[in-house]
Design a protein around this motif. Structure first.
Motif, mmCIF file in Angstrom:
data_model
loop_
_atom_site.group_PDB
_atom_site.id
_atom_site.type_symbol
_atom_site.label_atom_id
_atom_site.label_comp_id
_atom_site.label_asym_id
_atom_site.label_seq_id
_atom_site.Cartn_x
_atom_site.Cartn_y
_atom_site.Cartn_z
ATOM 1 N N ILE A 258 5.871 11.637 15.946
ATOM 2 C CA ILE A 258 6.297 12.946 15.535
ATOM 3 C C ILE A 258 5.102 13.502 14.722
ATOM 4 N N THR A 259 4.613 14.720 15.021
ATOM 5 C CA THR A 259 3.709 15.399 14.052
ATOM 6 C C THR A 259 4.244 16.774 14.007
ATOM 7 N N GLY A 260 3.634 17.314 12.798
ATOM 8 C CA GLY A 260 3.925 18.734 12.396
ATOM 9 C C GLY A 260 3.331 19.039 11.286
ATOM 10 N N ALA A 261 3.684 20.418 10.713
ATOM 11 C CA ALA A 261 2.954 20.888 9.386
ATOM 12 C C ALA A 261 3.835 20.342 8.342
ATOM 13 N N ILE B 75 10.479 2.495 11.600
ATOM 14 C CA ILE B 75 9.934 4.267 11.181
ATOM 15 C C ILE B 75 8.778 4.001 10.274
ATOM 16 N N ALA B 76 7.573 4.387 10.671
ATOM 17 C CA ALA B 76 6.627 4.452 9.900
ATOM 18 C C ALA B 76 6.544 6.193 9.390
ATOM 19 N N ASP B 77 7.165 6.328 8.286
ATOM 20 C CA ASP B 77 7.113 7.818 7.918
ATOM 21 C C ASP B 77 6.118 8.019 6.890
ATOM 22 N N GLN B 78 5.830 9.422 6.983
ATOM 23 C CA GLN B 78 4.726 9.846 6.218
ATOM 24 C C GLN B 78 3.292 8.875 6.341
ATOM 25 N N PHE B 79 2.938 8.921 7.730
ATOM 26 C CA PHE B 79 1.911 7.790 8.185
ATOM 27 C C PHE B 79 0.901 8.484 7.705
ATOM 28 N N GLU B 80 0.642 9.685 7.215
ATOM 29 C CA GLU B 80 -0.725 10.307 6.865
ATOM 30 C C GLU B 80 -1.199 9.488 5.314
ATOM 31 N N GLU B 81 -0.153 8.676 4.831
ATOM 32 C CA GLU B 81 -0.526 8.167 3.492
ATOM 33 C C GLU B 81 -1.363 6.973 3.696
ATOM 34 N N VAL B 82 -1.546 6.657 5.197
ATOM 35 C CA VAL B 82 -2.667 5.537 5.493
ATOM 36 C C VAL B 82 -3.962 6.158 5.151
ATOM 37 N N THR C 50 -4.366 9.237 3.231
ATOM 38 C CA THR C 50 -4.588 9.978 1.840
ATOM 39 C C THR C 50 -4.775 8.731 0.572
ATOM 40 N N ASN C 51 -4.270 7.552 0.938
ATOM 41 C CA ASN C 51 -4.476 6.645 -0.117
ATOM 42 C C ASN C 51 -5.913 5.768 0.092
ATOM 43 N N SER C 52 -6.628 5.947 -1.045
ATOM 44 C CA SER C 52 -7.842 5.598 -0.783
ATOM 45 C C SER C 52 -7.982 4.073 -0.842
ATOM 46 N N GLU C 53 -6.697 3.272 -1.208
ATOM 47 C CA GLU C 53 -6.609 1.951 -0.948
ATOM 48 C C GLU C 53 -6.728 1.651 0.523
ATOM 49 N N ARG D 102 1.621 14.304 9.300
ATOM 50 C CA ARG D 102 1.469 15.607 9.221
ATOM 51 C C ARG D 102 0.183 15.737 10.229
ATOM 52 N N SER D 103 0.300 17.008 10.807
ATOM 53 C CA SER D 103 -0.826 17.007 12.124
ATOM 54 C C SER D 103 -2.037 17.127 11.686
ATOM 55 N N ASP D 104 -2.384 17.748 10.279
ATOM 56 C CA ASP D 104 -3.730 17.849 10.068
ATOM 57 C C ASP D 104 -4.564 16.628 9.797
ATOM 58 N N PHE D 105 -3.643 15.362 9.940
ATOM 59 C CA PHE D 105 -4.452 14.035 9.799
ATOM 60 C C PHE D 105 -4.745 13.571 11.231
ATOM 61 N N ILE D 106 -4.363 14.331 12.492
ATOM 62 C CA ILE D 106 -4.451 13.584 13.656
ATOM 63 C C ILE D 106 -5.823 13.345 14.137
ATOM 64 N N SER D 107 -6.786 13.974 13.630
ATOM 65 C CA SER D 107 -8.140 13.778 14.026
ATOM 66 C C SER D 107 -8.659 12.241 13.404
ATOM 67 N N GLN D 108 -8.084 11.975 12.496
ATOM 68 C CA GLN D 108 -8.610 10.763 11.568
ATOM 69 C C GLN D 108 -8.113 9.633 12.293
ATOM 70 N N CYS D 109 -6.966 9.769 13.258
ATOM 71 C CA CYS D 109 -6.416 8.465 13.806
ATOM 72 C C CYS D 109 -7.371 7.895 14.882
ATOM 73 N N THR D 110 -8.606 8.658 15.113
ATOM 74 C CA THR D 110 -9.377 7.973 15.897
ATOM 75 C C THR D 110 -10.066 6.845 15.803
ATOM 76 N N VAL D 111 -10.007 6.458 14.122
ATOM 77 C CA VAL D 111 -10.687 5.199 13.799
ATOM 78 C C VAL D 111 -9.786 4.153 14.096
ATOM 79 N N PHE D 112 -8.607 4.283 14.639
ATOM 80 C CA PHE D 112 -7.948 2.966 14.968
ATOM 81 C C PHE D 112 -7.903 2.649 16.347
ATOM 82 N N LYS D 113 -8.320 1.833 16.703
ATOM 83 C CA LYS D 113 -8.308 1.495 18.228
ATOM 84 C C LYS D 113 -7.270 1.415 18.936
#
Lengths: 289, 1087
Positions: free
Chosen positions: B45-48, B145-152, B154-157, B196-207
């Motif tokens: 599920i993605t969205g603003a 449920i992996a909620d707020q998956f963008e934290e992958v 946004t967190n530098s760790e 959040r949908s603005d992180f969708i492009s970064q998902c490409t780093v995961f195979k």
């Protein structure tokens, strides 16, 4: 499902406007037609009765609000055809009929304070829009007018709609049998392995009964969530068909049912007493009504 | 139907599963997501931001599937939900461990293996059932449920410079493999991601992740007008409230589309509900105006009037928030009002916090808190969770503690406001007073974007942080170049950065906030501390360098000016000298010419004079050279002197500075010495107190052991000497602990031990039945028998010696029914024929008293020996001439109620009469008047005794009460319990101030009237052969004699010491270790 809704036929009555809104009205008429909506425009010489008949044949009316006052309190003022049509439309009593007001400038100033009056007079079937775009307005109108048909389940009317999980079919059967001696009952067993739109079925049948009952014995994990969902899908406290949750004391615990407080009534009883609990609730509801 | 109204709008926070019943407007979308899950086992599920993804899952999808509207294998569900936070693998493992009842450490260990590890954990749990009759009852489907998956991202760790951490990679591998395996093996496992949908492009780093997203993505649609209407109207209806159509339309039209549409709406609705009396009245335009969401000009005249009245009562600081009313202003106004009223709220609540801050500091705390809870990420302000301690650290003021910060920001955490998480719960202090490690978070980023003040703060911080980064890069250059001064700040940069430093007041906690490394928090703080010190050093070094440079330039200019002045002076001098020389030469020339002329006239003389003139000229030249040389030397000396003076001035200044510093140091040293002195005194005081406590504790311990030994001494042992040894040991412990050695416990134990060893024996007296006795001043015991014989006994060295025998009134036929010994000399008794006699022991004379046809109850003699007062059982009291008692009565009274006792007062004309029904009456003999001192109606009085030296009267009651009355004022002095109930006899000993009271339960209490708080000594029934007590008497040597119903007179020393001497004289063995162990138990003995 979504597209089907948008394909519905809609017929609108585009009311007369004040002189400052003539062009806007013209453009709106074009956009409405491009959206596949049938537009009815009143004839200059039409009588009040004819206009009433025309409006009655439509699903909704559209009234454009500009700077000039399109009606006055006496009804005999400036640009009275717009005001007259507004008053006729307000008198229409028809299920699903709606009145749309569009104030494309979005402004309310000293010359068009009547817009404030209209906003204050908004009732249930009235929609006011201040969007500047005809397309947005028409999209909104089409969505609002695309009403999803209410599901109907053709099991026939009954006093009580008794719903239970397939896991509890044995004790539920006994209760149903006892309950049938007291009132007319329709039962529904929920089997989670079947891909059935239970909520549609339930909503349809519930509207034909006086009360709904959710019963459980073994299916304690399911029942409370299920009852809450049914309550939600059927209007909550605003619903005319109240729900009752009957729990078999074999497995039920008071603390699990605490979440239902303030939402619906429930009882925890032995299976032999449950029909009486339901009957008491039924009598209370029907007596009050 | 239920009447309680639940607020159906959660405000800024997401809907919980319990509130799902009010989550409306997304029904279609929920069904679409469930369908995706049924078909694909996953939904991405993605969205603003702020479009309700989490709410849709928690309040939509989960309740929907729990309700059974989802075709799945089992009836029940395990919901393992997690947010990636700073370690997605760990978060997933912890969530799974809770669901499958497995140890979280083991879960992490297993999940680190990736691929099928997650599926295996589920399959090995009790909830995966493949056979048996009740599969659908015991088994549970698993929803992850992996909620707020963008934290992958946004967190530098988890994700640093485009590279994911191993933990992130493993977590995503596990989730994708779980989906694959559950599809292949048809397992009831489902996975939902929200991002959040603005992180969708970064998902490409995961195979494979993009492929899975494409396979099952659900983009949250923008809500349509009808759906927004559902969100507004239906929850109110479902909760039993109502919202007007016109308000609904205004809200829909005024609501901005795009970012924060839903949070702003939910927040406004939440406030509307509360303003409308918690849904009790229909929500309308006036309520929107009251929350600053619409201009009051729109209201009808009636509503406008009501609004104006309400508005005029608002405090001034709130009015500014109503200047630009708009739906999108509601959140701004709400937060702003809280900001303004936080100080008052803090002062009236938070009892646990010290209230030492000013209103300005309260605002500063709020500003720094919100600045800390937000940060700038790619020029966007985003939330930044941090702990309470970190915020307090950034505030960095000694008097502002965690409690202060927590107290000030609590207004933002109340359930009504809920702008900061975690929320407080009314009445639960632990949710209000948070610990320092509690993580705080803004409830929704919509607050950051809509609270104007917070936006401004963030902008300030963005500017500050830009300066910080610039400053940091300058400093790094300095550091990497070994702190070479040429890399220090120049004057302009120094001024700029110094201003920034003073304005933003940075500290290590602030640097940690912007530390994006993966280091542990503690290490980050350490680094920040180091960095901060470097910053300060850098600024100081730059300042010193700039100052030094400025001084060098100044010095050079001074030198140049001095040189120039010297040069000019020299030039002037030389010019002057040359001119002078020229002038001299001209004069010489004139003179020479004159000489020449004169020489011509006088050649010889002239020649001689010329020669003399030339010589003189030569000398003059030499003198001029000498003068010039001297002038040059003088100039040089002057320069040297100036230099020396300058150096001396510098040295003087330095000396002054050093002296001041030395004085400061001395003062500091003196302060330190005083502090140390104070500390030393404190320490000594502490040591003394500790020592005292230690001694006290040792004493208490000794006392406890002594009491225990005393208790043990009351046991029956084969070796009866053991009782004595225990008592002796207890006594010694009491002595050591400076405890009252005469303690009641020890006394009783001692009597018991002595009895066991035969040291307490009754006196050997007559075989006739003794009914009363008294002790005279010579310690002679005068006994009256029931047949009217009188015996006298004396104790001599522990043996009984008969000293008196009067038998002349012996009468075996008319036995004595009742008798009263006023003292050892005066006896009044009644025989069974109701004749009453007075008998004087000294004179051995007996007279018959005027008949009263009753038995004597008590008698008393006035201190002037004038009257004998006799009280009879049925209520009569007669007063007789003591010298002639058989004559007529002086006075009499009949109280017609049973009498308990009678006692003459010290003024010789008054008699105290005690009735059994609890009345104490004072009878004035001369006036024949009565006065009731008190009447204890529900109590039975038994006896009374005079305490002459205190002019008091102790009245004893059957219920154990003792009431002491002051006979001077006839008022009650004290009302106390005598230790036992059924008080019978009482006697007072002036010498020891002891009041002995016997009771029907065959015990005697010895009350110290000088210290009523002291526990009375007690003679227990075992010491009295368990016989009723008929009378008591004190001898002058502090011995208590007791007459008991077994016709025995026993005597007791009333001091432990006397008995102890006796025991010591037996020279008993001290307790052996084995006996200690046996008696006290092993552990106690060791102690």
């Amino acid at each position: 499902m979504f597209l089907e809704l948008l394909n519905q036929d809609i017929k609108v009555f585009l009311a007369d406007v004040t002189s400052d809104m003539t062009n806007t009205r013209h453009n709106l008429s074009n956009v409405l037609q491009r959206a596949g909506i049938e537009v009815v425009v009143p004839n200059d010489k039409a009588t009040a009765d004819e206009i009433r008949r025309q409006i009655d044949a439509c699903d909704c009316t559209i009234h454009l609000l500009g700077v000039l006052n399109f009606y006055n309190e006496s009804g005999a003022g400036y640009d009275s055809s717009a005001g007259l049509q507004y008053r006729i439309a307000r008198a229409i009593k028809k299920d699903g009929f709606k009145m749309f007001f569009w104030n494309p400038s979005g402004l309310v100033n000293s010359r068009n304070l009547y817009v404030n009056n209209i906003r204050r007079d908004i009732v249930e079937n009235t929609i006011y829009s201040a969007t500047t775009s005809e397309i947005v307005f028409v999209e909104e109108l089409r969505t609002i007018m695309s009403v999803k048909p209410k599901p109907v389940t053709d099991l026939g009317a009954a006093d009580i709609y008794f719903i239970y999980n397939d896991l509890d079919k044995e004790t539920a059967g006994e209760i149903l049998s006892m309950l049938s001696d007291l009132q007319t009952v329709k039962g529904l067993s929920i089997n989670m392995s079947f891909a059935t739109e239970y909520n549609d079925i339930i909503s349809g049948q519930l509207s034909q009964c006086k009360i709904g009952v959710v019963y459980y014995d073994y299916a304690e994990d399911w029942a409370v969530s299920f009852a809450r969902q049914i309550w939600k899908d059927n209007g909550g406290r605003g619903s005319v068909v109240p729900l009752f949750l009957a729990a078999n004391k074999n497995h039920a615990q008071e603390k699990e049912l605490n979440v239902l407080k303030g939402i619906m009534e429930y009882s925890i009883s032995d299976k032999s007493v449950i029909p009486l609990d339901i009957k008491i609730f039924y009598d209370k509801v029907t007596t009050k009504n | 139907m239920p009447t309680t109204r639940i607020c159906p709008y959660p405000g800024l926070r997401p809907f919980t599963e319990e509130e799902s019943i009010f989550f409306k407007g997304r029904d279609l979308h929920i069904r679409q997501i469930v369908k995706l899950l049924e078909e694909n086992k996953m939904a991405f599920i993605t969205g603003a931001s702020g479009d309700g993804k989490s709410s849709m899952v928690y309040a939509g999808v989960i309740p929907y599937i729990r309700a059974g509207f989802f075709k799945a294998k089992y009836n029940s569900w395990l919901i393992a939900d997690f947010k990636p936070k700073k370690n997605p693998l760990e978060s997933l493992a912890i969530s799974m461990s809770k669901q499958i009842n497995e140890d979280s450490d083991r879960c992490i260990k297993v999940l680190r293996q990736g691929f099928s590890a997650l599926v295996d954990l589920y399959k090995n749990s009790e909830f995966y059932v493949t056979d048996g009759d009740d599969i659908s009852n015991r088994g549970k489907n698993l929803l992850i449920i992996a909620d707020q998956f963008e934290e992958v991202f946004t967190n530098s760790e988890n994700f640093n410079q485009g590279i994911p951490s191993n933990e992130s990679y493993t977590a995503i591998n596990l989730l994708l493999e779980t989906i694959r395996i559950s599809i292949t093996e048809k397992l009831p496992i489902y996975v939902i991601f929200t991002m959040r949908s603005d992180f969708i492009s970064q998902c490409t780093v995961f195979k494979n992740l993009p492929e899975y997203i494409a396979y099952s993505q659900f983009f949250v649609p923008q809500l349509k007008r009808t759906e927004i209407r559902q969100i507004i109207e239906e929850p109110a209806t479902m909760a039993g409230g109502k919202i007007s159509s016109r308000l609904c339309e205004v809200i829909i039209n005024n609501l901005n589309s795009g970012f924060d549409q839903l949070p702003v709406l939910q927040h406004a609705l939440n406030l509307l509900w509360k303003v409308a009396d918690n849904g009790a009245v229909e929500m309308d335009l006036i309520h929107l105006a009251k929350i600053a969401g619409i201009s009051s000009e729109v209201l009808s005249p009636e509503d406008k009037g009501e609004f104006d009245r309400w508005y005029n009562n608002l405090p001034d600081y709130q009015l500014k928030f109503y200047e630009k009313p708009d739906l999108n202003n509601v959140l701004n106004a709400h937060a702003g009002i809280l900001y303004e009223s936080a100080y008052d709220y803090f002062m009236h609540n938070s009892d646990w916090a010290e209230k030492t801050i000013t209103p300005e500091e309260s605002k500063e705390i709020i500003e720094i808190t919100f600045k800390s809870l937000t940060k700038v990420d790619n020029n966007r302000p985003v939330r930044n969770r941090c702990t309470l301690s970190e915020i307090t650290g950034i505030i960095n003021k000694d008097h502002i503690t965690n409690a202060t910060v927590c107290g000030v920001i609590n207004i933002f955490r109340t359930p009504e406001n809920s702008l900061i998480k975690p929320f407080s719960v009314p009445g639960q202090t632990e949710t209000q007073y948070l610990s320092g490690d509690t993580v705080l978070d803004v409830t929704h980023e919509a607050l950051i974007r809509n609270w104007k003040m917070l936006s401004e703060w963030d902008n300030e911080e963005v500017a500050d942080m830009k300066d910080y980064y610039d400053f940091n890069s300058q400093m790094q250059l300095w550091i990497v170049n070994d702190k070479n001064p040429s890399y220090l700040l120049n004057s302009g940069n120094y001024t700029y950065f110094n201003q920034w430093f003073n304005r933003s007041n940075p500290n290590p906690y602030l640097f940690v906030k912007y530390d994006n490394t993966k280091l542990p928090q503690r290490q980050k703080l350490k680094n920040a501390q180091y960095k901060y010190e470097n910053y300060v050093d850098f600024l100081e070094a730059s300042f010193d360098y700039i100052q030094a440079k400025a001084k060098a330039v100044k010095r050079r200019i001074t030198w140049i000016i001095s040189g120039l002045v010297f040069f000019i002076m020299t030039l002037l001098y030389v010019t002057y000298w040359a001119m002078d020389e020229k002038s001299n030469a001209e004069q010489q020339k004139i003179f020479a010419e004159a000489q020449q002329k004169y020489a011509k006239e006088q050649q010889k003389v002239a020649e001689n004079q010329r020669l003399a003139a030339e010589t003189a000229n030569e000398i003059a030249k030499q003198q001029r050279d000498t003068a010039r040389f001297l002038a040059e030397r003088a100039l040089e000396a002057k320069t040297e002197s100036d230099k020396a003076r300058y150096v001396a001035e510098l040295m003087r200044r330095e000396a002054v500075s050093m002296r001041l510093k030395a004085e400061e140091n001395f003062k500091y040293a003196e302060d330190q010495r005083l502090i140390a002195e104070g500390d030393r005194t404190k320490l000594q005081e502490q040591i003394r107190l500790t020592e005292e406590e230690k001694q006290k504790s040792a004493k208490l311990y000794d006392m406890a052991i002594a009491n225990m030994l005393a208790m043990k001494a009351k046991n029956q042992y084969e070796d009866k000497k053991l009782n004595l040894r225990l008592v002796l040991t207890a006594y010694k412990l009491n002595e050591r602990s400076e405890n009252n050695q005469n303690s009641a416990e020890l006394y009783d134990a001692m009597l018991f031990a002595l009895e066991q060893n035969g040291f307490i024996q009754p006196m050997k007296t007559t075989n006739s039945k003794i009914i009363k006795f008294a002790v005279d001043t010579n310690d002679q015991i005068i006994c009256l028998t029931n047949d009217a014989q009188i015996f006298g006994y004396k104790l001599v060295s522990g043996k009984t010696k008969e000293t008196l025998k009067i038998t002349k009134y012996q009468n075996s036929k008319q036995l004595i029914e009742s008798a009263y010994l006023v003292d050892a000399e005066n006896i009044v008794y009644s025989t069974i024929d109701k004749n009453t006699y007075y008998l004087n022991v000294t004179s051995q004379e007996r007279v018959k008293l005027p008949s009263q046809n009753d038995f004597v109850k008590s008698a008393s003699i006035t201190t002037d020996k004038r009257y004998l007062v006799v009280a009879y059982q049925q209520g009569k009291v007669q007063v007789l001439n003591f010298s002639n008692p058989d004559s007529h009565q002086v006075a009499n009274v009949n109280l017609k109620t049973r009498l308990a006792d009678v006692n003459c007062a010290l003024n010789n004309s008054e008699v105290y009469i005690l009735t059994t029904n609890g009345q104490l009456i004072k009878w004035n003999i001369s006036k024949n008047s009565q006065k009731t001192i008190f009447a204890q109606k529900n109590m039975t009085a038994s006896t009374m005794v005079t305490i002459p030296n205190k002019r008091q009267l102790a009245v004893c009651f059957a219920n154990g009460n003792i009431q002491i009355v002051d006979t001077k004022t006839d008022t009650e002095v004290v009302n106390m319990l005598g230790g036992h109930s059924g008080l019978q006899n009482s006697i007072y000993d002036s010498q020891t101030a002891l009041l002995a009271i016997s009771s029907v339960d065959k015990r005697i209490s010895l009350i110290n009237t000088n210290n009523l708080q002291e526990k009375p000594l007690s003679i227990e029934e075992h010491s009295l052969n368990r016989s009723d007590i008929l009378g008591m008497g004190f001898s002058s040597d502090k011995t208590l004699f007791v007459l008991t119903a077994d016709n025995s007179i026993r005597y007791f020393d009333i001091k432990v010491d006397n008995y102890i001497q006796k025991i010591i004289s037996l020279q008993l063995m001290p307790l052996s270790d084995q006996e200690w162990k046996l008696i006290l138990g092993g552990n106690l003995f060791e102690q």
